[in-house]
Design an enzyme around this catalytic site. Sequence first.
Site, PDB file in Angstrom:
ATOM      1  N   GLY A 108       0.827  -1.203   0.000  1.00 30.53           N
ATOM      2  CA  GLY A 108       0.000   0.000   0.000  1.00 30.53           C
ATOM      3  C   GLY A 108       0.863   1.256   0.000  1.00 30.53           C
TER       4      GLY A 108
ATOM      5  N   GLY B 229       1.731   3.203  -2.338  1.00 27.58           N
ATOM      6  CA  GLY B 229       1.463   4.224  -3.359  1.00 27.58           C
ATOM      7  C   GLY B 229       0.671   5.407  -2.851  1.00 27.58           C
TER       8      GLY B 229
ATOM      9  N   ASP C  27      -2.009  -7.607  -6.552  1.00 28.21           N
ATOM     10  CA  ASP C  27      -3.169  -7.680  -5.657  1.00 28.21           C
ATOM     11  C   ASP C  27      -2.814  -8.693  -4.574  1.00 28.21           C
ATOM     12  OD1 ASP C  27      -5.480  -8.114  -4.272  1.00 28.21           O
ATOM     13  OD2 ASP C  27      -6.759  -8.341  -6.034  1.00 28.21           O
TER      14      ASP C  27
ATOM     15  N   SER D 124      -5.441  -1.168  13.366  1.00 25.97           N
ATOM     16  CA  SER D 124      -6.286   0.017  13.561  1.00 25.97           C
ATOM     17  C   SER D 124      -6.819   0.041  14.988  1.00 25.97           C
ATOM     18  CB  SER D 124      -7.474  -0.036  12.599  1.00 25.97           C
ATOM     19  OG  SER D 124      -8.421   0.964  12.925  1.00 25.97           O
TER      20      SER D 124
ATOM     21  N   TYR E 290     -14.639  -4.811   9.732  1.00 26.63           N
ATOM     22  CA  TYR E 290     -13.310  -4.194   9.582  1.00 26.63           C
ATOM     23  C   TYR E 290     -12.524  -4.332  10.889  1.00 26.63           C
ATOM     24  CZ  TYR E 290      -9.801  -0.472   9.127  1.00 26.63           C
ATOM     25  OH  TYR E 290      -8.624   0.249   9.112  1.00 26.63           O
TER      26      TYR E 290
ATOM     27  N   ALA F 242     -11.494  -7.869  11.486  1.00 27.49           N
ATOM     28  CA  ALA F 242     -10.372  -8.266  10.623  1.00 27.49           C
ATOM     29  C   ALA F 242      -9.057  -7.710  11.179  1.00 27.49           C
ATOM     30  CB  ALA F 242     -10.605  -7.760   9.196  1.00 27.49           C
ATOM     31  N   LYS F 243      -9.075  -6.460  11.594  1.00 24.10           N
ATOM     32  CA  LYS F 243      -7.847  -5.874  12.142  1.00 24.10           C
ATOM     33  C   LYS F 243      -7.456  -6.575  13.455  1.00 24.10           C
ATOM     34  CE  LYS F 243      -6.808  -2.558   9.165  1.00 24.10           C
ATOM     35  NZ  LYS F 243      -5.683  -2.750   8.225  1.00 24.10           N
TER      36      LYS F 243
HETATM   37  N1  LIG Z   1      -6.615   6.443   7.545  1.00 28.47           N
HETATM   38  C1  LIG Z   1      -6.994   6.004   8.746  1.00 28.47           C
HETATM   39  O1  LIG Z   1      -7.681   6.726   9.516  1.00 28.47           O
HETATM   40  C2  LIG Z   1      -6.565   4.640   9.226  1.00 28.47           C
HETATM   41  C3  LIG Z   1      -6.771   4.361  10.592  1.00 28.47           C
HETATM   42  C4  LIG Z   1      -6.393   3.118  11.091  1.00 28.47           C
HETATM   43  C5  LIG Z   1      -5.803   2.197  10.237  1.00 28.47           C
HETATM   44  N2  LIG Z   1      -5.635   2.486   8.919  1.00 28.47           N
HETATM   45  C6  LIG Z   1      -4.992   1.465   8.081  1.00 28.47           C
HETATM   46  O2  LIG Z   1      -3.825   2.040   7.516  1.00 28.47           O
HETATM   47  C7  LIG Z   1      -3.508   1.340   6.303  1.00 28.47           C
HETATM   48  C8  LIG Z   1      -3.235   2.367   5.208  1.00 28.47           C
HETATM   49  O3  LIG Z   1      -4.433   3.074   4.962  1.00 28.47           O
HETATM   50  P1  LIG Z   1      -4.490   4.588   4.466  1.00 28.47           P
HETATM   51  O4  LIG Z   1      -5.269   5.335   5.459  1.00 28.47           O
HETATM   52  O5  LIG Z   1      -3.140   5.069   4.087  1.00 28.47           O
HETATM   53  O6  LIG Z   1      -5.450   4.442   3.202  1.00 28.47           O
HETATM   54  P2  LIG Z   1      -5.158   4.347   1.649  1.00 28.47           P
HETATM   55  O7  LIG Z   1      -4.577   5.633   1.161  1.00 28.47           O
HETATM   56  O8  LIG Z   1      -6.436   3.886   1.041  1.00 28.47           O
HETATM   57  O9  LIG Z   1      -4.046   3.215   1.523  1.00 28.47           O
HETATM   58  C9  LIG Z   1      -4.330   1.838   1.353  1.00 28.47           C
HETATM   59  C10 LIG Z   1      -3.330   1.285   0.362  1.00 28.47           C
HETATM   60  O10 LIG Z   1      -3.455  -0.130   0.310  1.00 28.47           O
HETATM   61  C11 LIG Z   1      -3.400  -0.551  -1.045  1.00 28.47           C
HETATM   62  N3  LIG Z   1      -4.139  -1.792  -1.146  1.00 28.47           N
HETATM   63  C12 LIG Z   1      -5.421  -2.020  -0.732  1.00 28.47           C
HETATM   64  N4  LIG Z   1      -5.782  -3.280  -1.027  1.00 28.47           N
HETATM   65  C13 LIG Z   1      -4.724  -3.873  -1.625  1.00 28.47           C
HETATM   66  C14 LIG Z   1      -4.495  -5.160  -2.174  1.00 28.47           C
HETATM   67  N5  LIG Z   1      -5.429  -6.102  -2.194  1.00 28.47           N
HETATM   68  N6  LIG Z   1      -3.287  -5.421  -2.717  1.00 28.47           N
HETATM   69  C15 LIG Z   1      -2.324  -4.468  -2.735  1.00 28.47           C
HETATM   70  N7  LIG Z   1      -2.482  -3.226  -2.231  1.00 28.47           N
HETATM   71  C16 LIG Z   1      -3.671  -2.936  -1.694  1.00 28.47           C
HETATM   72  C17 LIG Z   1      -4.033   0.607  -1.828  1.00 28.47           C
HETATM   73  O11 LIG Z   1      -3.553   0.675  -3.164  1.00 28.47           O
HETATM   74  P3  LIG Z   1      -4.386   0.065  -4.415  1.00 28.47           P
HETATM   75  O12 LIG Z   1      -5.800   0.499  -4.218  1.00 28.47           O
HETATM   76  O13 LIG Z   1      -3.733   0.669  -5.608  1.00 28.47           O
HETATM   77  O14 LIG Z   1      -4.196  -1.396  -4.333  1.00 28.47           O
HETATM   78  C18 LIG Z   1      -3.560   1.812  -1.045  1.00 28.47           C
HETATM   79  O15 LIG Z   1      -2.319   2.301  -1.550  1.00 28.47           O
HETATM   80  C19 LIG Z   1      -4.702   0.418   6.020  1.00 28.47           C
HETATM   81  O16 LIG Z   1      -4.366  -0.889   6.442  1.00 28.47           O
HETATM   82  C20 LIG Z   1      -5.812   0.991   6.899  1.00 28.47           C
HETATM   83  O17 LIG Z   1      -6.746  -0.002   7.256  1.00 28.47           O
HETATM   84  C21 LIG Z   1      -5.997   3.698   8.399  1.00 28.47           C
END
Ligand SMILES: NC(=O)c1ccc[n+]([C@@H]2O[C@H](COP(=O)([O-])OP(=O)(O)OC[C@H]3O[C@@H](n4cnc5c(N)ncnc54)[C@H](OP(=O)(O)O)[C@@H]3O)[C@@H](O)[C@H]2O)c1
Length: 239
Positions: free
Chosen positions: A9, A11, A56, A133, A143, A146-147
């Site tokens: 993730g 990107g 993926d 999370s 969700y 899962a976490k």
């Molecule tokens: N933002 C929050 O408030 C928050 C809070 C607690 C935890 N988190 C966790 O933090 C992590 C990062 O999230 P984020 O907030 O930075 O959101 P995000 O910008 O949506 O990042 C998620 C990344 O995971 C990649 N991804 C998702 N499914 C995938 C798959 N099957 N294979 C490969 N890559 C995959 C996505 O890229 P593609 O779509 O291009 O695959 C994206 O780059 C996640 O695990 C999320 O659950 C976030």
Amino acid sequence: MARNVVVTGGGTGIGRTVARRFAAAGERVVIVGRRREVLVRAAAELGPGVTPLVCDLADPDAVEAALETLPARIDVLVNNAGSRETAMGPGPHALLARWRGDFERNVMTAVLLTESVRDRLTPGEGRVVTVSSIAALRGAGSYGAAKAALHAWNHFLAAQLGPSGITANIVAPGTVAGTEFFGPRLDEAEVSRRAGRTLLGRIGDPDDVAAAVYFLASPEAGYITGEILNCNGGELLGR
Ligand SMILES: NC(=O)c1ccc[n+]([C@@H]2O[C@H](COP(=O)([O-])OP(=O)(O)OC[C@H]3O[C@@H](n4cnc5c(N)ncnc54)[C@H](OP(=O)(O)O)[C@@H]3O)[C@@H](O)[C@H]2O)c1
């Protein structure tokens, strides 16, 4: 010597900030995701030490294929990829799809890759850091469940990797802005509501989480394993 770092993730959002932090320290970083254009753009922005890898991670065939491209030695694996499905239709079929989907998106993405590269983790120095999370500890349905499964898995993983001197830890963020996770749901009112639940009076940003990941991946953190590092501005404790 530069370490080989894999950030899933990488990107967007938290993952991209984590990748930036390692790249700035001179490490070689592979960023993994499903969207090629997003990864290529991020790699170009983050510098020559960062390589995009399209995969993926919920698809075992794709993970197997990615093994050809991934480094033969991995010093740091950051399992950050994950997402949450918010739309759901009525009925048990939709319910099953949602629970399975959240499990695949958040658990299998970490488990499939980690198990597949386990033999490539550097003995004595390897680090696995997985992003869960606050939802793992305070609900949020499929969700959160899962976490929470990542927490149990991490304990098992730490026990398995420990004899090789490799650590496995979790970073559990609270609400983090500046990512694709919430989309338009995180408007001003929601930010203010969530900030009010923390002890610091603000929600997090990707740098807050990247700092925690970077620390657990550092050589200095070699005696910390099987842990969950909460990174939520005190939201878990509450006011
Ligand atoms: N933002 C929050 O408030 C928050 C809070 C607690 C935890 N988190 C966790 O933090 C992590 C990062 O999230 P984020 O907030 O930075 O959101 P995000 O910008 O949506 O990042 C998620 C990344 O995971 C990649 N991804 C998702 N499914 C995938 C798959 N099957 N294979 C490969 N890559 C995959 C996505 O890229 P593609 O779509 O291009 O695959 C994206 O780059 C996640 O695990 C999320 O659950 C976030």
